[in-house]
Design a protein around this motif. Structure first.
Motif, PDB file in Angstrom:
ATOM      1  N   ILE A   1       3.658  -1.008 -13.582  1.00 31.44           N
ATOM      2  CA  ILE A   1       5.007  -0.610 -12.971  1.00 31.44           C
ATOM      3  C   ILE A   1       5.205  -0.984 -11.450  1.00 31.44           C
ATOM      4  O   ILE A   1       6.248  -1.415 -10.958  1.00 31.44           O
ATOM      5  CB  ILE A   1       5.288   0.794 -13.536  1.00 31.44           C
ATOM      6  N   VAL A   2       4.135  -0.672 -10.817  1.00 30.47           N
ATOM      7  CA  VAL A   2       4.473  -0.881  -9.225  1.00 30.47           C
ATOM      8  C   VAL A   2       4.301  -2.294  -9.069  1.00 30.47           C
ATOM      9  O   VAL A   2       5.257  -2.968  -7.970  1.00 30.47           O
ATOM     10  CB  VAL A   2       3.103  -0.133  -8.551  1.00 30.47           C
ATOM     11  N   ILE A   3       3.757  -3.124  -9.636  1.00 34.76           N
ATOM     12  CA  ILE A   3       3.584  -4.797  -9.401  1.00 34.76           C
ATOM     13  C   ILE A   3       4.988  -5.127  -9.932  1.00 34.76           C
ATOM     14  O   ILE A   3       5.593  -6.031  -9.049  1.00 34.76           O
ATOM     15  CB  ILE A   3       2.506  -5.308 -10.259  1.00 34.76           C
ATOM     16  N   GLY A   4       5.714  -4.586 -10.934  1.00 36.71           N
ATOM     17  CA  GLY A   4       6.911  -5.211 -11.446  1.00 36.71           C
ATOM     18  C   GLY A   4       7.865  -4.827 -10.341  1.00 36.71           C
ATOM     19  O   GLY A   4       8.999  -5.446  -9.935  1.00 36.71           O
ATOM     20  N   VAL A   5       8.054  -3.472  -9.814  1.00 33.57           N
ATOM     21  CA  VAL A   5       8.837  -3.027  -8.933  1.00 33.57           C
ATOM     22  C   VAL A   5       8.855  -4.112  -7.657  1.00 33.57           C
ATOM     23  O   VAL A   5       9.774  -4.532  -6.836  1.00 33.57           O
ATOM     24  CB  VAL A   5       8.898  -1.691  -8.395  1.00 33.57           C
ATOM     25  N   CYS A   6       7.464  -4.438  -7.091  1.00 32.54           N
ATOM     26  CA  CYS A   6       7.259  -5.142  -5.916  1.00 32.54           C
ATOM     27  C   CYS A   6       8.032  -6.641  -5.939  1.00 32.54           C
ATOM     28  O   CYS A   6       8.392  -7.165  -5.335  1.00 32.54           O
ATOM     29  CB  CYS A   6       5.924  -5.379  -5.583  1.00 32.54           C
TER      30      CYS A   6
ATOM     31  N   LYS B   1      10.067  -7.753  -8.653  1.00 37.14           N
ATOM     32  CA  LYS B   1      11.721  -7.663  -8.799  1.00 37.14           C
ATOM     33  C   LYS B   1      12.615  -6.998  -7.843  1.00 37.14           C
ATOM     34  O   LYS B   1      13.643  -7.693  -7.034  1.00 37.14           O
ATOM     35  CB  LYS B   1      11.947  -7.104 -10.291  1.00 37.14           C
ATOM     36  N   LEU B   2      12.335  -5.843  -7.225  1.00 37.90           N
ATOM     37  CA  LEU B   2      13.301  -5.372  -6.462  1.00 37.90           C
ATOM     38  C   LEU B   2      12.931  -5.560  -4.933  1.00 37.90           C
ATOM     39  O   LEU B   2      13.801  -5.716  -4.150  1.00 37.90           O
ATOM     40  CB  LEU B   2      13.161  -3.866  -6.561  1.00 37.90           C
ATOM     41  N   ILE B   3      11.619  -5.927  -4.513  1.00 42.09           N
ATOM     42  CA  ILE B   3      11.369  -6.133  -3.295  1.00 42.09           C
ATOM     43  C   ILE B   3      11.226  -7.547  -2.873  1.00 42.09           C
ATOM     44  O   ILE B   3      11.473  -8.300  -1.867  1.00 42.09           O
ATOM     45  CB  ILE B   3      10.073  -5.646  -2.769  1.00 42.09           C
TER      46      ILE B   3
ATOM     47  N   ASP C   1       3.912 -13.437  -6.444  1.00 44.71           N
ATOM     48  CA  ASP C   1       3.078 -12.886  -7.659  1.00 44.71           C
ATOM     49  C   ASP C   1       1.732 -12.528  -7.202  1.00 44.71           C
ATOM     50  O   ASP C   1       1.187 -11.360  -7.309  1.00 44.71           O
ATOM     51  CB  ASP C   1       2.821 -13.872  -8.861  1.00 44.71           C
ATOM     52  N   ASN C   2       1.042 -13.462  -6.194  1.00 43.04           N
ATOM     53  CA  ASN C   2      -0.109 -13.215  -5.826  1.00 43.04           C
ATOM     54  C   ASN C   2      -0.243 -11.971  -4.967  1.00 43.04           C
ATOM     55  O   ASN C   2      -1.208 -11.144  -4.760  1.00 43.04           O
ATOM     56  CB  ASN C   2      -0.632 -14.448  -4.924  1.00 43.04           C
ATOM     57  N   VAL C   3       0.895 -11.862  -4.001  1.00 44.82           N
ATOM     58  CA  VAL C   3       0.746 -10.539  -3.262  1.00 44.82           C
ATOM     59  C   VAL C   3       1.162  -9.414  -3.808  1.00 44.82           C
ATOM     60  O   VAL C   3       0.412  -8.495  -3.559  1.00 44.82           O
ATOM     61  CB  VAL C   3       2.037 -11.026  -1.947  1.00 44.82           C
TER      62      VAL C   3
END
Length: 90
Positions: A30-35, A37-39, A43-45
């Motif tokens: 979930i945190v990866i998806g938020v980073c 899509k929203l931010i 992908d690597n970061v």
């Protein structure tokens, strides 16, 4: 060998480990998806710089605090005090 002790240890390691890995993985995704899509991070970061450390921190937190909660819910059946001095809760 005391089979009750072996059962209790295997139950604690198996249940707590699998629930911890599953929950930490869920929240990390979930945190990866938020980073991503929203931010708008790459992908690597988002995976390696944010998601993986977040997963490790959550895994440690869940392993530390889940056994007490799972005993309250009745998922873990045996109390550690029943098994002698080598298997005590800290």
């Amino acid at each position: 060998m005391n089979w009750r002790r072996l059962y209790a240890v295997s139950q604690i390691v198996g249940v707590v480990g699998s629930v911890s890995v599953g929950a930490a993985g869920f929240y990390a995704v979930i945190v990866i998806g938020v980073c991503r899509k929203l931010i708008g991070l790459s992908d690597n970061v988002s995976v390696f710089a944010i998601g993986f450390p977040f997963f490790i921190v959550l895994l440690v937190v869940f392993v530390k605090y889940l056994p007490r909660r799972l005993r309250k819910l009745g998922v873990l059946s045996d109390e550690p005090e029943k098994f002698g001095s080598w298997f005590k809760r800290n």
